[in-house]
Design an enzyme around this catalytic site. Sequence first.
Site, PDB file in Angstrom:
ATOM      1  N   ASP A 241       0.864  -1.182   0.000  1.00 54.19           N
ATOM      2  CA  ASP A 241       0.000   0.000   0.000  1.00 54.19           C
ATOM      3  C   ASP A 241       0.897   1.227   0.000  1.00 54.19           C
ATOM      4  O   ASP A 241       1.953   1.237   0.639  1.00 54.19           O
ATOM      5  CB  ASP A 241      -0.890   0.027   1.242  1.00 54.19           C
ATOM      6  CG  ASP A 241      -1.962  -1.051   1.230  1.00 54.19           C
ATOM      7  OD1 ASP A 241      -2.417  -1.427   0.141  1.00 54.19           O
ATOM      8  OD2 ASP A 241      -2.352  -1.502   2.322  1.00 54.19           O
TER       9      ASP A 241
ATOM     10  N   ASP B 138      -7.140  -1.509  -4.304  1.00 58.69           N
ATOM     11  CA  ASP B 138      -8.155  -1.163  -3.304  1.00 58.69           C
ATOM     12  C   ASP B 138      -9.098  -0.083  -3.830  1.00 58.69           C
ATOM     13  O   ASP B 138     -10.317  -0.165  -3.652  1.00 58.69           O
ATOM     14  CB  ASP B 138      -7.492  -0.664  -2.015  1.00 58.69           C
ATOM     15  CG  ASP B 138      -6.587  -1.690  -1.372  1.00 58.69           C
ATOM     16  OD1 ASP B 138      -6.823  -2.896  -1.546  1.00 58.69           O
ATOM     17  OD2 ASP B 138      -5.633  -1.275  -0.686  1.00 58.69           O
TER      18      ASP B 138
END
Length: 167
Positions: free
Chosen positions: A120, A138
């Site tokens: 991330d 995401d």
Amino acid sequence: MENFLRKTAWLYLSIAVSVFLLDIITKNLAEKLFTTHVEVFPFLEFYLIYNKGVAFGLLSELPDPLRLPLLLITPVIALIITFLYALYSGDRIVAISMGLIGGGALGNLYDRLFLGMVRDFIHLHIGEYYWPAFNIADASISIGIALLILKYFFTKPALKNLVNRTR
């Protein structure tokens, strides 16, 4: 009918593969470029973190023998369901939504398979209040879900059912 199914399948697959490739490319770039905080805007920073769990780091504390099978099987099921739902929905918006969700699931599955965790790197915040870090996969999943909700909320049958329930 067969031609429509073929077009729907190609729409789903082209979106899913595009999202997957964009996700992997941006994660690889993030590993090279965002080892320290890079402020893009006052509310947006890029820096790489590794997430062993799912959204918001949930399940990251589970032992690997429990966590890994769960986090590997779930995206595979999501890929199958999104493809079949897109194929048989008969709706281009649904196919696009499912392609976004499927591509995002595939991107995070790739990370889990080859790294054991997800990369991330996008951090949104207002002052000291931070949204959990995320990546293109995401964001794609979230956009796909939002598009699907909007599609069903604003279609005439959905509105008609909503109006009928309030009477």
